[in-house]
Design a protein around this motif. Structure first.
Motif, PDB file in Angstrom:
ATOM      1  N   ARG A  62       1.006  -5.078   8.544  1.00  0.00           N
ATOM      2  CA  ARG A  62       1.694  -6.236   7.964  1.00  0.00           C
ATOM      3  C   ARG A  62       1.445  -6.329   6.459  1.00  0.00           C
ATOM      4  N   GLU A  63       0.205  -6.070   6.067  1.00  0.00           N
ATOM      5  CA  GLU A  63      -0.112  -6.111   4.629  1.00  0.00           C
ATOM      6  C   GLU A  63       0.639  -5.034   3.874  1.00  0.00           C
ATOM      7  N   ALA A  64       0.699  -3.835   4.432  1.00  0.00           N
ATOM      8  CA  ALA A  64       1.425  -2.738   3.786  1.00  0.00           C
ATOM      9  C   ALA A  64       2.911  -3.048   3.706  1.00  0.00           C
ATOM     10  N   ASP A  65       3.446  -3.641   4.796  1.00  0.00           N
ATOM     11  CA  ASP A  65       4.863  -4.002   4.818  1.00  0.00           C
ATOM     12  C   ASP A  65       5.165  -5.059   3.762  1.00  0.00           C
ATOM     13  N   ALA A  66       4.249  -6.039   3.625  1.00  0.00           N
ATOM     14  CA  ALA A  66       4.430  -7.083   2.607  1.00  0.00           C
ATOM     15  C   ALA A  66       4.398  -6.484   1.207  1.00  0.00           C
ATOM     16  N   ARG A  67       3.501  -5.498   1.000  1.00  0.00           N
ATOM     17  CA  ARG A  67       3.428  -4.856  -0.316  1.00  0.00           C
ATOM     18  C   ARG A  67       4.711  -4.101  -0.625  1.00  0.00           C
ATOM     19  N   VAL A  68       5.285  -3.451   0.401  1.00  0.00           N
ATOM     20  CA  VAL A  68       6.548  -2.725   0.204  1.00  0.00           C
ATOM     21  C   VAL A  68       7.653  -3.695  -0.182  1.00  0.00           C
ATOM     22  N   HIS A  69       7.750  -4.826   0.557  1.00  0.00           N
ATOM     23  CA  HIS A  69       8.793  -5.810   0.262  1.00  0.00           C
ATOM     24  C   HIS A  69       8.589  -6.430  -1.126  1.00  0.00           C
TER      25      HIS A  69
END
Length: 301
Positions: A62-69
């Motif tokens: 989730r943290e990685a996905d948030a960073r991508v977004h």
């Protein structure tokens, strides 16, 4: 997977083996029962460890996905800022607190804040945002607006388009939507035109006044509006008569779904000549005194 590898056995298998041993031996020894319980506890512990590991990986995902977004969003904002500067010569401010631009002095940051000073720039940024599907909010003087502390995503346009023409002989004023209402009242009085005295008490712009049918002291913008220049969502412009804007008390068609995406570029006002300018000034003075008195009452209460 651990069970299939032989490292541990599933609970039901252990219970079957234990029950078989119990029957063959005429009852299980205390040692075997303890071993069985220890194996079950070991399985439970490993399952808990696996769940915790899965939870950690899900959190990391989730943290990685948030960073991508966040990275994609930042790239989109960078592109929007570059496009506005390249095409329109407008420099955008990043993360500008909107509390500095509202009369209530509240509001979090705007992703991008751009100030337009003429109708060409206002028209250009609205059309550009529509063509790129960028979120856009047009803000006047920030009166009667409460902005969340979280701010506004996308582009916020501060409308300072303030061109004006006054034709005293015809009793007509043509104003850009960024002209302050108080300024419009002063222009009318200086030209010997009556009908805008009430506007001296309204802190917003002409555009916001048309949008909300602003008024004070028994008068409102619908009383003096002849027509408004509207920028449609498809980028076309239309001169809409006051009767076509669906005015009611502090409301207009622009507020509803029928007016979604419409932007007020300017307004034409129909006023009445008054040869005695001192009377206009007197009425303006009364408006100011009443407004100050009401402000005192509100603050006192």
């Amino acid at each position: 997977q651990l069970a299939e590898s032989g490292e541990i056995k599933p609970t039901d298998m252990l219970w079957k083996e234990g029950m078989a041993e119990w029957k063959s031996a005429g009852g299980a020894s205390e040692e075997k029962v303890l071993r069985l319980h220890a194996a079950i506890e070991d399985i439970s512990r490993r399952c808990v460890d696996l769940e915790e590991t899965n939870d950690r990986w899900e959190q990391k995902w989730r943290e990685a996905d948030a960073r991508v977004h966040a990275h994609e969003r930042q790239e989109a904002l960078d592109e929007a800022a570059r496009e506005m500067e390249r095409r329109l010569g407008l420099r955008a401010e990043r993360d500008e607190p909107l509390a500095s631009h509202t009369t209530m002095r509240v509001g979090g940051p705007a992703d991008l804040l751009v100030t337009v000073k003429d109708r060409f720039a206002l028209r250009g940024v609205v059309r550009l945002a529509a063509s790129r599907d960028w979120p856009l909010l047009v803000l006047g003087r920030g009166s009667n607006v409460v902005v969340s502390d979280l701010g506004v995503r996308g582009i916020v346009v501060l409308n300072r388009s303030a061109a004006h023409e006054v034709d005293a002989a015809r009793g007509e004023m043509r104003l850009d939507s960024g002209v302050p209402m108080a300024r419009a009242a002063t222009l009318a009085a200086d030209a010997g035109l009556t009908g805008m005295e009430f506007a001296l008490a309204i802190p917003g712009n002409i555009g916001g006044a048309v949008w909300a049918n602003a008024g004070a002291h028994g008068a409102e913008i619908a009383d003096v509006l002849r027509s408004a220049t509207i920028l449609q969502p498809d980028g076309s412009e239309e001169e809409v008569a006051a009767a076509g804007l669906g005015f009611s008390y502090r409301d207009s068609q622009l507020k509803g779904s029928a007016g979604k995406g419409w932007v007020v570029l300017g307004a034409t006002l129909a006023l009445q000549p008054d040869a005695h300018r001192d009377r206009i000034k007197h009425r303006q003075g009364e408006t100011c005194r009443h407004s100050k008195f009401m402000t005192f009452i509100v603050e006192f209460r």
